[in-house]
Design an enzyme around this catalytic site. Structure first.
Site, mmCIF file in Angstrom:
data_model
loop_
_atom_site.group_PDB
_atom_site.id
_atom_site.type_symbol
_atom_site.label_atom_id
_atom_site.label_comp_id
_atom_site.label_asym_id
_atom_site.label_seq_id
_atom_site.Cartn_x
_atom_site.Cartn_y
_atom_site.Cartn_z
ATOM 1 N N GLU A 58 -6.791 0.298 0.794
ATOM 2 C CA GLU A 58 -5.633 0.818 0.248
ATOM 3 C C GLU A 58 -4.630 -0.166 -0.522
ATOM 4 O O GLU A 58 -4.062 0.388 -1.232
ATOM 5 C CB GLU A 58 -4.980 1.194 1.691
ATOM 6 C CG GLU A 58 -5.700 2.154 2.613
ATOM 7 C CD GLU A 58 -6.616 1.285 3.522
ATOM 8 O OE1 GLU A 58 -7.099 1.911 4.543
ATOM 9 O OE2 GLU A 58 -6.986 0.192 3.297
ATOM 10 N N CYS A 86 -3.199 -0.730 7.548
ATOM 11 C CA CYS A 86 -2.648 -1.927 8.307
ATOM 12 C C CYS A 86 -1.311 -2.011 7.672
ATOM 13 O O CYS A 86 -0.628 -1.526 6.711
ATOM 14 C CB CYS A 86 -3.449 -3.175 8.278
ATOM 15 S SG CYS A 86 -3.624 -3.755 6.665
#
Length: 160
Positions: A58, A86
């Protein structure tokens, strides 16, 4: 966008996670979809092969996208990912100005899979909590319980 459409893109992100694992990285994948529904970018984790501690799928995708597209364009895009971003990845998504995130399984479920493996000392910090502390109204869609088992399967036998 319909639930079926979200599932279609999440299935592709799961395929990208398989490719990441096959190339020697941890099994995570993300894709970026524009407002017309075109997949414009794909990214697996690269932290192991690139020796980059910030090489999560990501964060890497958000960084690449921020170099290739304007903040205005990215606001109308959706980042699809196998596991909930996260806190580092949520920050990268925030700073890239990607307006929507969809994920298959939660960070909490990921922690159950990875345990105390030093490769992934994950947080129990939902991305919604990270985004809520910022000034942007980033839309979060997920988890998708019907895809959790499929996303988790890619992790089988990987973590110690």
């Amino acid at each position: 966008m319909s639930k079926k459409s979200h599932e279609f893109y999440l299935e592709r992100a799961i395929e990208v996670s398989k490719e990441a694992r096959e190339s020697g990285n941890t099994p995570f994948g993300a894709i970026l979809v524009d407002k017309e529904g075109n997949i414009i970018m794909e990214q697996g984790n690269i932290e192991i092969t690139a020796k980059k501690c910030t090489g999560h799928a990501e964060a890497s995708l958000a960084e690449r996208a921020s170099h290739e597209y304007s903040k205005e364009f990215l606001w109308d895009c959706t980042l699809y990912t196998t596991a909930e971003p996260c806190c580092m990845c949520a920050g990268a998504i925030y700073w890239a100005n990607i307006g929507t995130v969809a994920y298959a399984m939660t960070e909490k479920r990921l922690l159950e899979l990875t345990g105390s493996d030093e490769q992934n000392p994950t947080f129990d910090l939902p991305c919604r909590d990270v985004f809520s502390k910022g000034q942007k109204d980033i839309t979060v869609i997920g988890p998708f319980p019907e895809l959790e088992a499929k996303a988790a399967k890619v992790h089988e036998g990987y973590w110690k």
